[in-house]
Enzyme design. Structure first.
Site, short mmCIF file in Angstrom:
data_model
loop_
_atom_site.label_atom_id
_atom_site.label_comp_id
_atom_site.label_asym_id
_atom_site.label_seq_id
_atom_site.Cartn_x
_atom_site.Cartn_y
_atom_site.Cartn_z
N TYR A 108 0.85 -1.19 0.00
CA TYR A 108 0.00 0.00 0.00
C TYR A 108 0.89 1.24 0.00
O TYR A 108 1.88 1.29 0.74
CB TYR A 108 -0.88 0.01 1.25
N GLU A 196 -3.68 7.41 -4.06
CA GLU A 196 -3.49 6.13 -3.38
C GLU A 196 -3.27 5.00 -4.39
O GLU A 196 -3.98 4.91 -5.39
CB GLU A 196 -4.75 5.82 -2.55
#
Ligand code: GDP
Ligand code: MN
Length: 387
Positions: A108, A196
């Site tokens: 991530y 993101e």
């Protein structure tokens, strides 16, 4: 403005962040002919603003053209079901056909603004492919953060340190600092609120690739990138947003609720305070409406008609704070608007404060409207008249 995955990946590609080969398609036929022309192993992914597509079965594999057609048909047939991110679900109008990656690890990586620290913060975790909220609950120790000093900017050592602290697999280490740097550049160039990558994939053959893209841009920075304006038009609006646009207020300036007290205020904060005041007085609001700056007759009329024609309002509570806009001008605007409108008439309760308020109230009273002195008094009056 929130971007779809394929739009976010277009920005990624331009910024130098590796993304899979892909084709954006609107119909199953288009998916089929693309795969016919470029045989291989593909993934077909619903294009929506909400996440959780994997879990919802809106990401499917396709090994050949006929499979591609079939899964695209399935994906497009039903809307994205509701989840924590969007309790209404979302219609699916297109899909992304994407090179299937042989994924070895999912990490991530994101950058957003930390308001408390007043700095952009890079967040990295070795756990990707699940909601970051879930990672924060289950593996808080895996979250590595770096608050960037904007006067200094990003340097590759930041990325190296983050990769190490987050415990990323060694396979990420070589590529990661440049990817985090490109992410930081993109964040600034577009005035983003969030960028993101989840998951940032490490493939079996050692490539680091952005397998998903989530980008939220600050609307106030969009003027710097007029080339993105066509994306804005392409994004689906919900019913309230369509109504708001029709009335000439911002898309987020209007929301409907099930009650019968219509409201309008200038400024989003005052509009929310108005809703609270109505609730405190025991009433049920019919809408949120921020009329924006300058309440001339045309705008007041549009807003009045917006509420009267589209909500269950039986009274209209107008709460105006006169600053640069003078109270007497607003009052004349309201009176003219009510003369001009051909819509159904409901009682108006008006609280007018600030510059030239006494004059404004006099004009309203002469026209037979109910001016009040305070917001709470107005709320009580409105609730009384509504029932
Ligand atoms: P989201 O569920 O809406 O966030 O969509 P993502 O693009 O993040 O995909 C969800 C999950 O599907 C990923 O975490 C992967 O596990 C899986 N996935 C998506 N694309 C691929 C692919 O090309 N190869 C493999 N093996 N898995 C994929
Ligand atoms: Mn994702």
């Amino acid at each position: 403005m929130n971007l779809m995955e394929h739009q976010g990946k277009t920005l990624f590609r331009d910024a130098g962040i590796p993304v899979p080969r892909s084709h954006h398609a609107r119909t199953p036929e288009e998916v089929g002919s693309f795969i016919d022309a470029t045989p291989g192993a593909w993934v077909v992914k619903a294009q929506v603003l909400m996440g959780g597509r994997g879990k919802a079965g809106k990401i499917k594999l396709a090994g050949d053209a006929s499979q591609g057609r079939a899964v695209a048909e399935e994906i497009l047939a039903t809307p994205m079901p509701p989840n924590r991110q969007n309790p209404h679900g979302e219609p699916i109008r297109s899909v992304l056909v994407e090179e299937r990656l042989a994924i070895a690890h999912e990490a991530y990586c994101a950058i957003t603004v930390d308001r408390a620290a007043r700095k952009p913060v890079l967040i990295v975790s070795r756990f990707g492919g699940m909601d970051i909220e879930e990672v924060a609950e289950r593996h808080p120790e895996s979250l590595a953060k770096f608050y960037v000093d904007t006067a200094i900017g990003y340097s590759p050592f930041i990325g190296r340190e983050l990769a190490y602290r987050a415990g990323l697999d060694a396979g990420y280490h070589r590529a990661f600092p440049a990817i985090a740097g490109a992410l930081y550049d993109l964040f600034f160039r577009y005035g983003a609120k969030l960028v993101e990558i989840n998951p940032l994939a490490l493939t079996e053959d050692g490539r680091v690739v952005a397998s998903d893209a989530k980008v939220e841009l600050d609307d106030d920075a969009l003027h710097r990138h007029p080339e993105l304006s066509e994306w804005r038009g392409a994004l689906p609006l919900d019913e309230d947003e369509i109504l708001a646009t029709g009335a000439g207020v911002g898309i987020r300036n209007f929301r409907r609720f099930p009650g019968n007290v219509g409201t309008m205020a200038n400024g989003a904060g005052l509009a929310m305070a108005t809703m609270d005041a109505v609730s405190n007085a025991g009433g049920h609001i019919a809408n949120f409406l921020d009329v924006g700056g300058g309440a001339n007759a045309q705008r007041v009329r549009n807003c009045y008609e917006l509420v009267v024609n589209n909500t269950g309002a039986t009274v209209f509570f107008v709460n105006i704070f006169g600053g640069i806009t003078r109270g007497d001008e607003v009052a004349r605007g309201i009176v003219d608007a009510m003369r001009q409108t051909t819509s159904r008439k409901i009682p108006l309760v008006i609280r007018l404060t600030g510059t030239n308020e006494a004059e404004g109230r006099r004009i309203l009273a002469e026209a037979g409207m109910t001016p009040v002195e305070t917001m709470d008094e107005g709320a009580r009056k409105a609730v009384e008249l509504a029932s």
